[in-house]
Design an enzyme around this catalytic site. Structure first.
Site, short mmCIF file in Angstrom:
data_model
loop_
_atom_site.label_atom_id
_atom_site.label_comp_id
_atom_site.label_asym_id
_atom_site.label_seq_id
_atom_site.Cartn_x
_atom_site.Cartn_y
_atom_site.Cartn_z
N SER A 91 0.90 -1.07 -0.03
CA SER A 91 0.03 -0.04 -0.06
C SER A 91 0.90 1.09 0.00
O SER A 91 1.66 1.36 0.77
CB SER A 91 -0.87 -0.05 1.17
OG SER A 91 -1.57 1.40 1.44
N CYS A 253 -4.17 7.01 -2.52
CA CYS A 253 -4.22 5.69 -2.77
C CYS A 253 -2.74 5.54 -3.66
O CYS A 253 -2.88 5.85 -4.85
CB CYS A 253 -5.36 5.07 -3.45
SG CYS A 253 -5.16 3.24 -3.58
#
Length: 343
Positions: A91, A253
């Site tokens: 991530s 993101c």
């Protein structure tokens, strides 16, 4: 009350997205590689993840990154992303949190004006460059793993919105990226609940309609997230990644922005050296740059660089109590959403 068994956690967020870092007290996780360890946490013993990511110790928006010793000689540290649904390989926002926590806590030596940190992840080696001044990380740039397209403009049959199209791409995990106008919504805080429910509904449909597998890491074989997007006239993109059991990413993101670069390159909408801005649902920003082109098992790919900033805002100690009836946590639909039953 005794604290014989304690987990030490640094509280961190990246552009509003929780990315806490477990820095001490974790048990040994079996496995020769970080991928092996992640698979153990998913397939054999999820108890640590459940303890850290569910009520009463956490809420649906919490992520905790498990800090580990690296399993490869060219890395300084390793981490696994622990979320309510499962452990994930990579991530961007969480990687930025981990680098910031390592340097600002002194666990790795900070060198000003730039510190290079190499991180061992289940998706591969991540090279981070932290811009440092006065003991702070002012920004972190991640040279991510290669990002590539699996399939463009794939049709998805949905009961609610009819036939919609998605681009399927890998940026550290697999994404289905969907233009938000197809579901008649806008990416804004007021729509967060509706977007989260739409994303989790579409993700459930994807499992029966689209199969993916990383050509070099076969166990990475699921579409982890649905990301809604809204391209802007200035070339930037507003992103909204949806996560089980029913919430949206507060950050722009990083892995999704990496996958988006691969999509833009495949559609001849971006070239090597281009820098694009990704904006989150609450206005946070990352920059995403195509460093170069490469290939993964013959598939065209790009090497992305994602830049953002994280903030260490506190510390926490969690006590491991053998008498706790909720050691594995629980989740309730009043806060976790109607998809809680799928966990």
């Amino acid at each position: 009350m005794t604290f014989d068994k304690v987990l030490d956690i640094l509280l961190v967020h990246c552009q509003g997205e929780s990315g806490n870092v477990l820095v001490g007290g974790a048990p040994d996780i079996p496995g020769e590689t970080i991928l092996d360890k992640m698979n153990h946490l998913n397939d054999v013993d999820p108890s640590l993840r459940l303890f850290l990511t569910r009520e009463p110790r956490a809420q649906v928006v919490h992520t905790t990154n498990l800090l580990l010793a690296p399993t490869r000689p060219d890395a300084d540290a390793a981490f696994i992303v622990l979320q309510p649904d499962r452990a994930h390989p990579m991530s961007g926002s969480n990687c930025i949190c981990v680098v910031t926590a390592l340097l600002e806590s002194g666990r790795l030596q900070m060198v000003e004006p730039e510190t290079v940190v190499r991180l061992d992840t289940a998706a591969g080696l991540i090279v981070a460059r932290a811009r440092c001044e006065g003991g702070r990380c002012l920004s972190v740039s991640l040279d991510n793993v290669p990002a590539f397209v699996h399939q463009l403009d794939v049709a998805i049959d949905t009961p609610k919105w009819g036939l919609i199209t998605a681009d399927i791409a890998f940026g550290g995990v697999f994404y289905a990226q969907i233009d938000v106008a197809q579901i008649g919504m806008r990416i804004e805080p007021e729509a967060a609940r509706a977007l989260a429910e739409a994303g989790t509904e579409i993700k459930a449909l994807l499992s029966s309609q689209i199969k993916v597998s990383h050509p070099e890491i076969p166990s990475l074989d699921e579409i982890a997230y649905v990301m809604f997007r809204d391209y802007q006239p200035d070339g930037s993109v507003i992103t909204c990644t949806t996560l089980k059991p029913g919430r949206v990413d507060r950050s722009p993101c990083g892995t999704g922005s990496s996958a988006n670069l691969a999509i833009l390159r495949a559609k001849h909408m971006a070239a090597v050296g281009d820098i694009r801005v990704s904006r989150s649902i609450i206005g946070g920003t990352f920059t995403a740059e195509i460093l170069s082109e490469t290939d993964i098992a013959g598939r065209p790919a790009v090497l992305p660089r994602i830049t953002g900033q994280a903030y260490v805002f506190g510390r926490q100690q969690l006590r491991l109590d053998p008498e706790d009836p909720f050691a594995h946590g629980f989740a309730m639909s009043d806060t976790w959403g109607p998809q809680v039953g799928e966990l």
